[in-house]
Design a protein around this motif. Structure first.
Motif, PDB file in Angstrom:
ATOM      1  N   SER A  18       0.813  -1.223   0.000  1.00 37.76           N
ATOM      2  CA  SER A  18       0.000   0.000   0.000  1.00 37.76           C
ATOM      3  C   SER A  18       0.847   1.275   0.000  1.00 37.76           C
ATOM      4  O   SER A  18       0.391   2.313  -0.469  1.00 37.76           O
ATOM      5  N   GLY A  19       2.071   1.208   0.481  1.00 35.79           N
ATOM      6  CA  GLY A  19       2.935   2.390   0.482  1.00 35.79           C
ATOM      7  C   GLY A  19       3.436   2.752  -0.902  1.00 35.79           C
ATOM      8  O   GLY A  19       3.350   3.903  -1.322  1.00 35.79           O
ATOM      9  N   VAL A  20       3.946   1.765  -1.620  1.00 35.55           N
ATOM     10  CA  VAL A  20       4.472   2.039  -2.961  1.00 35.55           C
ATOM     11  C   VAL A  20       3.406   1.897  -4.042  1.00 35.55           C
ATOM     12  O   VAL A  20       3.643   2.214  -5.192  1.00 35.55           O
ATOM     13  N   LYS A  21       2.243   1.414  -3.641  1.00 39.01           N
ATOM     14  CA  LYS A  21       1.080   1.296  -4.535  1.00 39.01           C
ATOM     15  C   LYS A  21       1.357   0.430  -5.765  1.00 39.01           C
ATOM     16  O   LYS A  21       1.008   0.757  -6.886  1.00 39.01           O
ATOM     17  N   ALA A  49       7.806   5.144  -2.210  1.00 41.37           N
ATOM     18  CA  ALA A  49       9.144   4.566  -2.370  1.00 41.37           C
ATOM     19  C   ALA A  49      10.146   5.281  -1.469  1.00 41.37           C
ATOM     20  O   ALA A  49      10.959   4.644  -0.790  1.00 41.37           O
ATOM     21  N   ILE A  50      10.079   6.591  -1.439  1.00 44.93           N
ATOM     22  CA  ILE A  50      11.001   7.367  -0.605  1.00 44.93           C
ATOM     23  C   ILE A  50      10.773   7.039   0.873  1.00 44.93           C
ATOM     24  O   ILE A  50      11.725   6.801   1.622  1.00 44.93           O
ATOM     25  N   ASN A  51       9.524   7.000   1.289  1.00 47.10           N
ATOM     26  CA  ASN A  51       9.228   6.693   2.697  1.00 47.10           C
ATOM     27  C   ASN A  51       9.683   5.291   3.085  1.00 47.10           C
ATOM     28  O   ASN A  51      10.167   5.074   4.200  1.00 47.10           O
ATOM     29  N   LEU A  52       9.535   4.334   2.163  1.00 44.07           N
ATOM     30  CA  LEU A  52       9.984   2.965   2.439  1.00 44.07           C
ATOM     31  C   LEU A  52      11.483   2.952   2.739  1.00 44.07           C
ATOM     32  O   LEU A  52      11.933   2.375   3.725  1.00 44.07           O
ATOM     33  N   TYR A  53      12.270   3.605   1.891  1.00 49.21           N
ATOM     34  CA  TYR A  53      13.721   3.601   2.086  1.00 49.21           C
ATOM     35  C   TYR A  53      14.159   4.489   3.242  1.00 49.21           C
ATOM     36  O   TYR A  53      15.146   4.192   3.914  1.00 49.21           O
ATOM     37  N   LYS A  54      13.429   5.572   3.507  1.00 50.01           N
ATOM     38  CA  LYS A  54      13.757   6.392   4.680  1.00 50.01           C
ATOM     39  C   LYS A  54      13.536   5.609   5.970  1.00 50.01           C
ATOM     40  O   LYS A  54      14.203   5.871   6.967  1.00 50.01           O
TER      41      LYS A  54
END
Length: 85
Positions: A18-21, A49-54
């Motif tokens: 759900s984060g990267v959709k 994508a940015i939030n996942l890697y952060k």
């Protein structure tokens, strides 16, 4: 961008994130270069994508996405701003 052997059948089974959709197949991260590699079934949502890697490393500087094993988008941090190309 560099890629690794891609299992298309496996990617088609990738669960939706759900984060990267998109269907999330594989996440790789190089802590030395601060670079993420995101393998998907579908196009990534930039913020997701940015939030996942952060969440892995707040100092991530680049993210390369792959859709169906093919290079898709590069998200790059420059002067505090993320851009997609």
């Amino acid at each position: 961008m560099t890629s690794e052997p891609y299992n298309t059948a496996e990617a088609l089974e990738a669960p939706y994130h759900s984060g990267v959709k998109a269907g999330l197949h594989m996440v790789r991260y190089n802590a030395v270069t601060k670079t993420g590699y995101l393998y998907l079934n579908g196009a990534a949502d930039m913020s997701g994508a940015i939030n996942l890697y952060k969440s892995i490393d707040p100092n991530v500087a680049a993210i390369y996405t792959y859709d169906g094993g093919k290079p898709d988008t590069a998200y790059l941090l420059k002067d505090g701003d993320w851009t997609g190309r």
